[in-house]
Design a protein around this motif. Structure first.
Motif, PDB file in Angstrom:
ATOM      1  N   ASN A  57       0.867  -1.186   0.000  1.00 24.14           N
ATOM      2  CA  ASN A  57       0.000   0.000   0.000  1.00 24.14           C
ATOM      3  C   ASN A  57       0.902   1.235   0.000  1.00 24.14           C
ATOM      4  N   PRO A  58       1.280   1.719  -1.184  1.00 22.70           N
ATOM      5  CA  PRO A  58       2.248   2.819  -1.280  1.00 22.70           C
ATOM      6  C   PRO A  58       1.780   4.137  -0.684  1.00 22.70           C
ATOM      7  N   ASP A  59       0.500   4.223  -0.312  1.00 22.64           N
ATOM      8  CA  ASP A  59      -0.009   5.458   0.280  1.00 22.64           C
ATOM      9  C   ASP A  59      -0.028   5.401   1.815  1.00 22.64           C
ATOM     10  N   MET A  60       0.433   4.298   2.391  1.00 18.38           N
ATOM     11  CA  MET A  60       0.433   4.142   3.846  1.00 18.38           C
ATOM     12  C   MET A  60       1.862   4.254   4.369  1.00 18.38           C
ATOM     13  N   PHE A  61       2.094   5.262   5.209  1.00 20.41           N
ATOM     14  CA  PHE A  61       3.436   5.532   5.724  1.00 20.41           C
ATOM     15  C   PHE A  61       3.461   5.411   7.255  1.00 20.41           C
ATOM     16  N   PHE A  62       4.634   5.041   7.753  1.00 21.39           N
ATOM     17  CA  PHE A  62       4.852   4.903   9.192  1.00 21.39           C
ATOM     18  C   PHE A  62       6.162   5.594   9.568  1.00 21.39           C
ATOM     19  N   LEU A  63       6.235   6.033  10.810  1.00 24.16           N
ATOM     20  CA  LEU A  63       7.427   6.707  11.304  1.00 24.16           C
ATOM     21  C   LEU A  63       7.976   5.961  12.511  1.00 24.16           C
ATOM     22  N   ARG A  64       9.286   5.747  12.489  1.00 21.62           N
ATOM     23  CA  ARG A  64       9.977   5.222  13.665  1.00 21.62           C
ATOM     24  C   ARG A  64      11.031   6.243  14.087  1.00 21.62           C
ATOM     25  N   ILE A  65      11.039   6.585  15.372  1.00 22.18           N
ATOM     26  CA  ILE A  65      12.025   7.519  15.911  1.00 22.18           C
ATOM     27  C   ILE A  65      12.907   6.753  16.885  1.00 22.18           C
ATOM     28  N   LEU A  66      14.185   6.712  16.594  1.00 23.92           N
ATOM     29  CA  LEU A  66      15.148   6.015  17.443  1.00 23.92           C
ATOM     30  C   LEU A  66      15.978   7.034  18.218  1.00 23.92           C
ATOM     31  N   TYR A  67      16.212   6.743  19.480  1.00 24.38           N
ATOM     32  CA  TYR A  67      17.139   7.549  20.279  1.00 24.38           C
ATOM     33  C   TYR A  67      18.237   6.630  20.773  1.00 24.38           C
ATOM     34  N   ASN A  68      19.446   6.913  20.315  1.00 22.24           N
ATOM     35  CA  ASN A  68      20.601   6.073  20.637  1.00 22.24           C
ATOM     36  C   ASN A  68      20.329   4.594  20.349  1.00 22.24           C
ATOM     37  N   GLY A  69      19.691   4.354  19.200  1.00 24.09           N
ATOM     38  CA  GLY A  69      19.517   2.989  18.707  1.00 24.09           C
ATOM     39  C   GLY A  69      18.265   2.273  19.153  1.00 24.09           C
ATOM     40  N   GLU A  70      17.459   2.885  20.023  1.00 25.59           N
ATOM     41  CA  GLU A  70      16.250   2.238  20.529  1.00 25.59           C
ATOM     42  C   GLU A  70      15.034   3.112  20.223  1.00 25.59           C
ATOM     43  N   PRO A  71      13.864   2.477  19.972  1.00 24.66           N
ATOM     44  CA  PRO A  71      12.651   3.274  19.757  1.00 24.66           C
ATOM     45  C   PRO A  71      12.412   4.216  20.932  1.00 24.66           C
ATOM     46  N   LEU A  72      12.094   5.461  20.624  1.00 23.52           N
ATOM     47  CA  LEU A  72      11.934   6.490  21.646  1.00 23.52           C
ATOM     48  C   LEU A  72      10.652   6.243  22.443  1.00 23.52           C
TER      49      LEU A  72
END
Length: 333
Positions: free
Chosen positions: A276-291
């Motif tokens: 589904n090219p219209d579905m986006f997700f964001l991952r934010i890492l802080y020092n290698g781990e999910p924030l």
């Protein structure tokens, strides 16, 4: 660098000047660490993920530094670690008056919020409880107890002791005594408490963090442009400062903040669903781990639907950053 210091200055600061570094300057070990980090980034984003190209391409990769020379020093060796054969590259920098990577751009509301935070009863009680610690440090270093820059918080002592700790260098001494490891560790604990209070625990922290996080709004704009296919850049590397990172973490409502050390990093990764090219997700890492965040509907910035991130930015900054303007103009009560 070998410093030559006149006798009056030497006698005034002799307990702190056991160094050949000149501010602002990254130590040799810091530069080596930055180059290694560049190699590691290339191994992940090219060799493992094939996300960035083998050869540097300015249409796909962007580097940016603040106006502080330290960030340019780091950028030079980091880029060398990523692309060792590269000889010519353009690194971006904003004007010092509006440099969002430095978090010191003019914002009267932020300045007032910081004063209000330092006027909190919890903050005043904290400083009162640490008078004895200040006295121990002042007696050994010779810092004037009336010097406000050194005694409104432990920032200066933290900086001066932490680089010695990281490089296994002796702590400052006078003729009678030296700062002990126990005292230094107490300063580090106090510094962590202060950063956590300023950026997350005070009831004014979120406003202050947002006011000093214009860069986060720029990140939002870059992600938005990428989704709308208005931008070819796929990898942006920005080199900033501890207060920049602290502001970002505060604005993203990290659950518990410690003073960001050298090499700390926040990574914003944009994902698109394969079927589904219209579905986006964001991952934010802080020092290698999910924030991890205190936001009740998120808990962790780990593969969060992009609409939720956009909604949070709109609620926090405004659709065009107007809330940030209100805060800077003192309209936040």
């Amino acid at each position: 660098m070998q410093n030559e210091i006149s006798e009056p200055l030497l006698s005034l600061y002799k307990n702190f000047l056991n160094t050949t570094c000149q501010l602002p300057q990254i130590t040799d070990e810091g530069l080596k660490n930055s180059q290694t980090h560049g190699k590691d980034l290339f191994s992940v984003y090219h060799e493992l993920l094939n996300f960035i190209p083998k050869e540097y391409d300015s249409n796909l990769i962007s580097f940016r530094v603040s106006t502080n020379p330290i960030t340019s020093q780091v950028a030079g060796v980091l880029i060398k670690g990523m692309y060792p054969g590269l000889r010519d590259i353009s690194v971006k920098m904003q004007h010092d008056v509006i440099d969002t990577l430095n978090s010191n751009y003019p914002c009267g509301g932020a300045d007032n919020l910081r004063k209000e935070i330092e006027n909190d009863e919890a903050w005043k009680n904290h400083l009162n409880e640490k008078k004895e610690l200040f006295q121990k440090l002042d007696n050994i270093t010779g810092i004037d107890p009336l010097n406000k820059e050194w005694h409104t918080w432990f920032d200066h002592y933290f900086d001066n002791l932490s680089f010695r700790f990281c490089h296994d260098l002796p702590y400052p001494c006078n003729k009678e005594a030296c700062i002990s490891s126990e005292v230094a560790l107490e300063v580090f604990d106090v510094g962590n408490w202060e950063y956590n209070y300023i950026y997350t625990k005070s009831n004014k922290s979120i406003l202050y963090s947002v006011a000093r996080s214009l860069f986060l709004f720029e990140v939002f704009q870059n992600i938005q442009n990428k989704i709308m296919k208005l931008d070819s850049i796929k990898y942006r590397h920005n080199i900033a400062h501890d207060n920049t990172i602290a502001s970002l973490l505060g604005a993203l409502q990290i659950t518990n903040l410690k003073w960001p050390g050298l090499g700390s990093e926040i990574v914003f990764e944009l994902y698109r669903k394969e079927n589904n090219p219209d579905m986006f997700f964001l991952r934010i890492l802080y020092n290698g781990e999910p924030l991890q965040t205190s936001l009740k509907n998120i808990n962790s910035w780990d593969m969060v639907p992009i609409d939720i991130f956009f909604q949070y930015i709109h609620t926090t900054f405004g659709t065009k950053g107007e809330i940030l303007n209100y805060i800077c103009n003192g309209i936040y009560h």
